[in-house]
Design a protein around this motif. Structure first.
Motif, PDB file in Angstrom:
ATOM      1  N   PHE A   1      10.112   5.076   7.941  1.00 52.34           N
ATOM      2  CA  PHE A   1      10.936   3.929   8.312  1.00 52.34           C
ATOM      3  C   PHE A   1      12.155   3.902   7.386  1.00 52.34           C
ATOM      4  O   PHE A   1      12.022   3.817   6.163  1.00 52.34           O
ATOM      5  N   ASP A   2      13.336   3.991   7.976  1.00 51.77           N
ATOM      6  CA  ASP A   2      14.574   4.011   7.208  1.00 51.77           C
ATOM      7  C   ASP A   2      15.489   2.907   7.736  1.00 51.77           C
ATOM      8  O   ASP A   2      16.402   3.153   8.529  1.00 51.77           O
ATOM      9  N   GLY A   3      15.208   1.685   7.322  1.00 51.00           N
ATOM     10  CA  GLY A   3      15.994   0.555   7.796  1.00 51.00           C
ATOM     11  C   GLY A   3      15.598   0.079   9.180  1.00 51.00           C
ATOM     12  O   GLY A   3      16.391  -0.579   9.867  1.00 51.00           O
ATOM     13  N   ALA A   4      14.370   0.380   9.605  1.00 47.17           N
ATOM     14  CA  ALA A   4      13.896  -0.095  10.916  1.00 47.17           C
ATOM     15  C   ALA A   4      13.853  -1.615  10.929  1.00 47.17           C
ATOM     16  O   ALA A   4      13.600  -2.264   9.906  1.00 47.17           O
ATOM     17  N   GLU A   5      14.115  -2.182  12.103  1.00 47.22           N
ATOM     18  CA  GLU A   5      14.204  -3.639  12.199  1.00 47.22           C
ATOM     19  C   GLU A   5      12.990  -4.241  12.885  1.00 47.22           C
ATOM     20  O   GLU A   5      12.414  -3.646  13.806  1.00 47.22           O
ATOM     21  N   ALA A   6      12.594  -5.434  12.415  1.00 44.34           N
ATOM     22  CA  ALA A   6      11.546  -6.235  13.050  1.00 44.34           C
ATOM     23  C   ALA A   6      12.024  -7.673  13.083  1.00 44.34           C
ATOM     24  O   ALA A   6      12.588  -8.180  12.105  1.00 44.34           O
ATOM     25  N   ASP A   7      11.810  -8.322  14.206  1.00 49.08           N
ATOM     26  CA  ASP A   7      12.236  -9.709  14.374  1.00 49.08           C
ATOM     27  C   ASP A   7      11.434 -10.616  13.454  1.00 49.08           C
ATOM     28  O   ASP A   7      10.213 -10.466  13.319  1.00 49.08           O
ATOM     29  N   VAL A   8      12.090 -11.578  12.842  1.00 48.75           N
ATOM     30  CA  VAL A   8      11.408 -12.499  11.941  1.00 48.75           C
ATOM     31  C   VAL A   8      10.361 -13.318  12.681  1.00 48.75           C
ATOM     32  O   VAL A   8       9.389 -13.796  12.084  1.00 48.75           O
ATOM     33  N   GLU A   9      10.538 -13.488  13.994  1.00 47.19           N
ATOM     34  CA  GLU A   9       9.553 -14.228  14.791  1.00 47.19           C
ATOM     35  C   GLU A   9       8.302 -13.409  15.075  1.00 47.19           C
ATOM     36  O   GLU A   9       7.336 -13.925  15.633  1.00 47.19           O
ATOM     37  N   HIS A  10       8.324 -12.147  14.680  1.00 54.63           N
ATOM     38  CA  HIS A  10       7.192 -11.260  14.940  1.00 54.63           C
ATOM     39  C   HIS A  10       6.370 -10.991  13.686  1.00 54.63           C
ATOM     40  O   HIS A  10       5.756  -9.936  13.542  1.00 54.63           O
ATOM     41  N   VAL A  11       6.351 -11.957  12.767  1.00 55.93           N
ATOM     42  CA  VAL A  11       5.429 -11.932  11.634  1.00 55.93           C
ATOM     43  C   VAL A  11       4.156 -12.650  12.066  1.00 55.93           C
ATOM     44  O   VAL A  11       4.205 -13.793  12.509  1.00 55.93           O
ATOM     45  N   VAL A  12       3.017 -11.995  11.954  1.00 57.07           N
ATOM     46  CA  VAL A  12       1.744 -12.567  12.414  1.00 57.07           C
ATOM     47  C   VAL A  12       1.066 -13.301  11.261  1.00 57.07           C
ATOM     48  O   VAL A  12       0.818 -12.715  10.206  1.00 57.07           O
ATOM     49  N   GLY A  13       0.780 -14.574  11.460  1.00 51.73           N
ATOM     50  CA  GLY A  13       0.072 -15.346  10.446  1.00 51.73           C
ATOM     51  C   GLY A  13       0.940 -15.905   9.351  1.00 51.73           C
ATOM     52  O   GLY A  13       0.428 -16.515   8.410  1.00 51.73           O
ATOM     53  N   GLY A  14       2.253 -15.702   9.429  1.00 49.42           N
ATOM     54  CA  GLY A  14       3.164 -16.229   8.426  1.00 49.42           C
ATOM     55  C   GLY A  14       3.456 -15.240   7.320  1.00 49.42           C
ATOM     56  O   GLY A  14       2.617 -14.413   6.960  1.00 49.42           O
ATOM     57  N   GLU A  15       4.656 -15.340   6.771  1.00 47.94           N
ATOM     58  CA  GLU A  15       5.059 -14.431   5.702  1.00 47.94           C
ATOM     59  C   GLU A  15       4.172 -14.623   4.473  1.00 47.94           C
ATOM     60  O   GLU A  15       3.869 -15.746   4.074  1.00 47.94           O
ATOM     61  N   GLY A  16       3.765 -13.508   3.880  1.00 52.04           N
ATOM     62  CA  GLY A  16       2.945 -13.540   2.677  1.00 52.04           C
ATOM     63  C   GLY A  16       1.456 -13.627   2.930  1.00 52.04           C
ATOM     64  O   GLY A  16       0.665 -13.529   1.987  1.00 52.04           O
ATOM     65  N   ASN A  17       1.064 -13.791   4.186  1.00 53.13           N
ATOM     66  CA  ASN A  17      -0.365 -13.897   4.523  1.00 53.13           C
ATOM     67  C   ASN A  17      -0.917 -12.601   5.108  1.00 53.13           C
ATOM     68  O   ASN A  17      -1.967 -12.597   5.746  1.00 53.13           O
ATOM     69  N   GLY A  18      -0.200 -11.509   4.891  1.00 50.38           N
ATOM     70  CA  GLY A  18      -0.558 -10.254   5.536  1.00 50.38           C
ATOM     71  C   GLY A  18      -1.916  -9.711   5.160  1.00 50.38           C
ATOM     72  O   GLY A  18      -2.623  -9.140   5.997  1.00 50.38           O
ATOM     73  N   TRP A  19      -2.311  -9.880   3.897  1.00 47.19           N
ATOM     74  CA  TRP A  19      -3.592  -9.312   3.483  1.00 47.19           C
ATOM     75  C   TRP A  19      -4.746  -9.985   4.217  1.00 47.19           C
ATOM     76  O   TRP A  19      -5.664  -9.320   4.708  1.00 47.19           O
ATOM     77  N   ARG A  20      -4.714 -11.308   4.307  1.00 48.85           N
ATOM     78  CA  ARG A  20      -5.783 -12.040   4.999  1.00 48.85           C
ATOM     79  C   ARG A  20      -5.833 -11.641   6.473  1.00 48.85           C
ATOM     80  O   ARG A  20      -6.913 -11.386   7.020  1.00 48.85           O
ATOM     81  N   VAL A  21      -4.673 -11.541   7.125  1.00 51.85           N
ATOM     82  CA  VAL A  21      -4.631 -11.161   8.538  1.00 51.85           C
ATOM     83  C   VAL A  21      -5.091  -9.718   8.711  1.00 51.85           C
ATOM     84  O   VAL A  21      -5.852  -9.396   9.631  1.00 51.85           O
ATOM     85  N   ALA A  22      -4.647  -8.833   7.812  1.00 53.32           N
ATOM     86  CA  ALA A  22      -5.009  -7.414   7.924  1.00 53.32           C
ATOM     87  C   ALA A  22      -6.495  -7.201   7.741  1.00 53.32           C
ATOM     88  O   ALA A  22      -7.100  -6.358   8.430  1.00 53.32           O
ATOM     89  N   MET A  23      -7.106  -7.930   6.832  1.00 51.27           N
ATOM     90  CA  MET A  23      -8.544  -7.784   6.610  1.00 51.27           C
ATOM     91  C   MET A  23      -9.339  -8.295   7.806  1.00 51.27           C
ATOM     92  O   MET A  23     -10.357  -7.727   8.188  1.00 51.27           O
ATOM     93  N   ASP A  24      -8.861  -9.371   8.421  1.00 48.73           N
ATOM     94  CA  ASP A  24      -9.516  -9.865   9.627  1.00 48.73           C
ATOM     95  C   ASP A  24      -9.404  -8.833  10.748  1.00 48.73           C
ATOM     96  O   ASP A  24     -10.358  -8.585  11.487  1.00 48.73           O
TER      97      ASP A  24
END
Length: 386
Positions: free
Chosen positions: A212-235
C-alpha cells in the motif's frame, strides 16, 4: 451429548444436496466469480447472518442447518469459495460492529456473490504476533479519507479481491494493541496498491503480498470506530473457525479415504504399524468432529478456536506424511515422470503433503495457540514480552 440431526435438518440436507447436484452437473465448471453469483442467486450466501438487521436477499437457517449446508457443500466437492472471507468474516463483523450505512453499502453485494473480499492482517514481522503490525493510516488534511502505507503478506485471494478489510495503525506513535483501526479499502487503486503472488511448494499461488503506497480509504468505512480495531479484529478472528472446521473435516475424511485406498493398493495396509496409524487417524478425525460440534455457538470462548486449530493442524500434517510413507520411493515422482512430453505434475496426495507443511504455522502457529490456552484459559503467568 446427542449429535444426531432431526427431521427438519435432514429435509434441509436433501434440499441442499439436490440444489448442489443440479447446479454442479450442468456443463463445464463455472469460473469462481460466476459460481459466487450462482450461489447468491440461489440464496445460499449468508445462512449464518443475524436477520435482526435484515437478510439482504439471502435465506437464514439454524445453527444445525448451517452445519448441514457446510457438510453437503464439502461432500459435493463444489468449487473452493472465492467469497467466503466476505461472507463468514466481514459480514458478521459488520452486523456486530458496523453502522447501518456500512451494512447497507456492503452486505447486499456480498449476498449476491458480487464483491470479493480479502483480509489485510499479517505483515512481515507481524504474523502470529499481530499486535506488532506497522501499516499506518493517516487522515488527509480534509479529514474525509485515510492514506494507507505499509505491507501485508499471506493475503488470500488479494489478486481477485474487490475490497480488503485491513487492520492499520491510525494513531501515530501507538504501540501493540492500541491505536489500531479496521478499515474497508477498495483494491482497485492502480499505482497505490500492488499485489504480488506468493507461490507455495505445491505450485499454487493463492497467497499474496500486498503493498500500500498512499492507498485511500473513506473515513466512513472505519468499522467499530477509530482506535477500536484490536477489539473488532479479535471478534472477527473468533469467527474464523467454527462451521468452517466442520466443512474442512469433510475434506479431511475424503483425503483419509484416499490414503486408505493407497495403503490397500500397495499392500501397506497389511503392515501392523501402518494399519495402526490409519486407525489412529480415523479415530482422531471422529474426535475432532465431535469437538467441533460440541463447541458450536461458543463465540467468545478463547480456548475453543485454539484447541481446534491445534488438533487439525498437526493431524493434517501427519496425514500427508503417512501418505508419502505408504507410497514409498514413488512419492518423489509425479504422474508424468516417465513421459518426457508431459509436464511434471503433482497428484492430489503430493499437493496435500506439501501444502500441509504449513498447517502448524498459518492461521496462528501452534506455539501461539498454546500460549492463548495457557494464558487466557488456564490463567498461567504470561510470557515475558519486550
Amino acid at each position: 451429548m446427542d449429535f444426531a440431526f432431526g427431521p427438519e435438518d435432514e429435509a434441509f440436507r436433501e434440499e441442499a444436496r439436490g440444489w448442489l447436484a443440479e447446479h454442479l452437473a450442468t456443463g463445464p465448471a463455472p469460473t469462481p466469480r460466476a459460481w459466487e453469483r450462482e450461489l447468491g442467486t440461489g440464496g445460499w450466501i449468508g445462512l449464518a447472518w443475524d436477520p435482526a438487521h435484515g437478510t439482504y436477499g439471502n435465506r437464514t437457517t439454524t445453527l444445525i442447518g448451517q452445519v448441514v449446508w457446510a457438510e453437503e457443500y464439502a461432500r459435493s466437492q463444489a468449487p473452493v469459495r472465492l467469497g467466503h472471507l466476505g461472507e463468514t468474516l466481514l459480514a458478521p463483523t459488520l452486523l456486530a460492529h458496523g453502522t447501518a450505512s456500512q451494512r447497507d453499502r456492503f452486505l447486499p453485494a456480498v449476498a449476491r456473490g458480487e464483491d470479493i473480499w480479502c483480509q489485510g492482517y499479517s505483515e512481515p514481522g507481524a504474523g502470529s504476533d499481530l499486535a506488532a503490525l506497522r501499516t499506518s493510516a493517516v487522515l488527509t488534511d480534509g479529514g474525509g479519507t485515510y492514506r494507507i502505507s505499509g505491507q501485508k503478506i499471506w493475503t488470500s485471494y488479494a489478486h481477485e479481491a474487490d475490497w480488503c478489510f485491513l487492520l492499520a495503525r491510525t494513531t501515530e506513535g501507538s504501540r501493540r494493541h492500541h491505536g489500531l483501526s479496521l478499515l474497508l479499502v477498495p483494491m482497485d487503486q492502480p499505482g497505490r496498491i500492488e499485489v504480488r503472488p506468493i507461490r507455495d511448494m505445491s505450485g499454487a499461488a493463492d497467497f499474496n503480498e500486498v503493498f500500500f503506497d498512499g492507498a485511500e480509504a473513506d473515513v466512513e468505512h472505519v468499522v467499530g470506530g477509530e482506535g477500536n480495531g484490536w477489539r473488532v479484529a479479535m471478534d472477527l478472528l473468533g469467527r474464523e473457525r467454527g462451521l468452517s472446521t466442520l466443512a474442512q473435516q469433510i475434506g479431511f475424511a475424503a483425503e483419509l479415504e484416499d490414503v486408505i485406498r493407497l495403503a490397500l493398493d500397495t499392500g501397506a495396509a497389511a503392515e501392523p504399524v501402518t494399519r495402526d496409524r490409519i486407525v489412529r487417524h480415523w479415530a482422531q478425525l471422529q474426535a475432532m468432529r465431535w469437538n467441533a460440534l460440541r463447541t458450536l455457538g461458543t463465540a467468545g470462548d478463547p480456548g475453543a478456536p485454539s484447541v481446534a486449530k491445534l488438533l487439525w493442524g498437526r493431524w493434517h500434517q501427519e496425514l500427508g506424511e503417512l501418505a508419502m510413507l505408504i507410497r514409498g520411493p514413488a512419492a518423489t515422482l509425479g504422474p508424468a515422470a516417465w513421459d518426457a512430453d508431459r509436464p511434471y505434475e503433482l497428484d492430489a496426495l503430493q499437493r496435500m503433503f506439501l501444502f500441509s507443511r504449513a498447517d502448524t504455522i498459518h492461521s496462528g502457529s501452534d506455539e501461539i495457540q498454546r500460549t492463548v490456552i495457557a494464558e487466557r484459559v488456564l490463567g498461567l503467568p504470561k510470557e515475558p514480552r519486550p
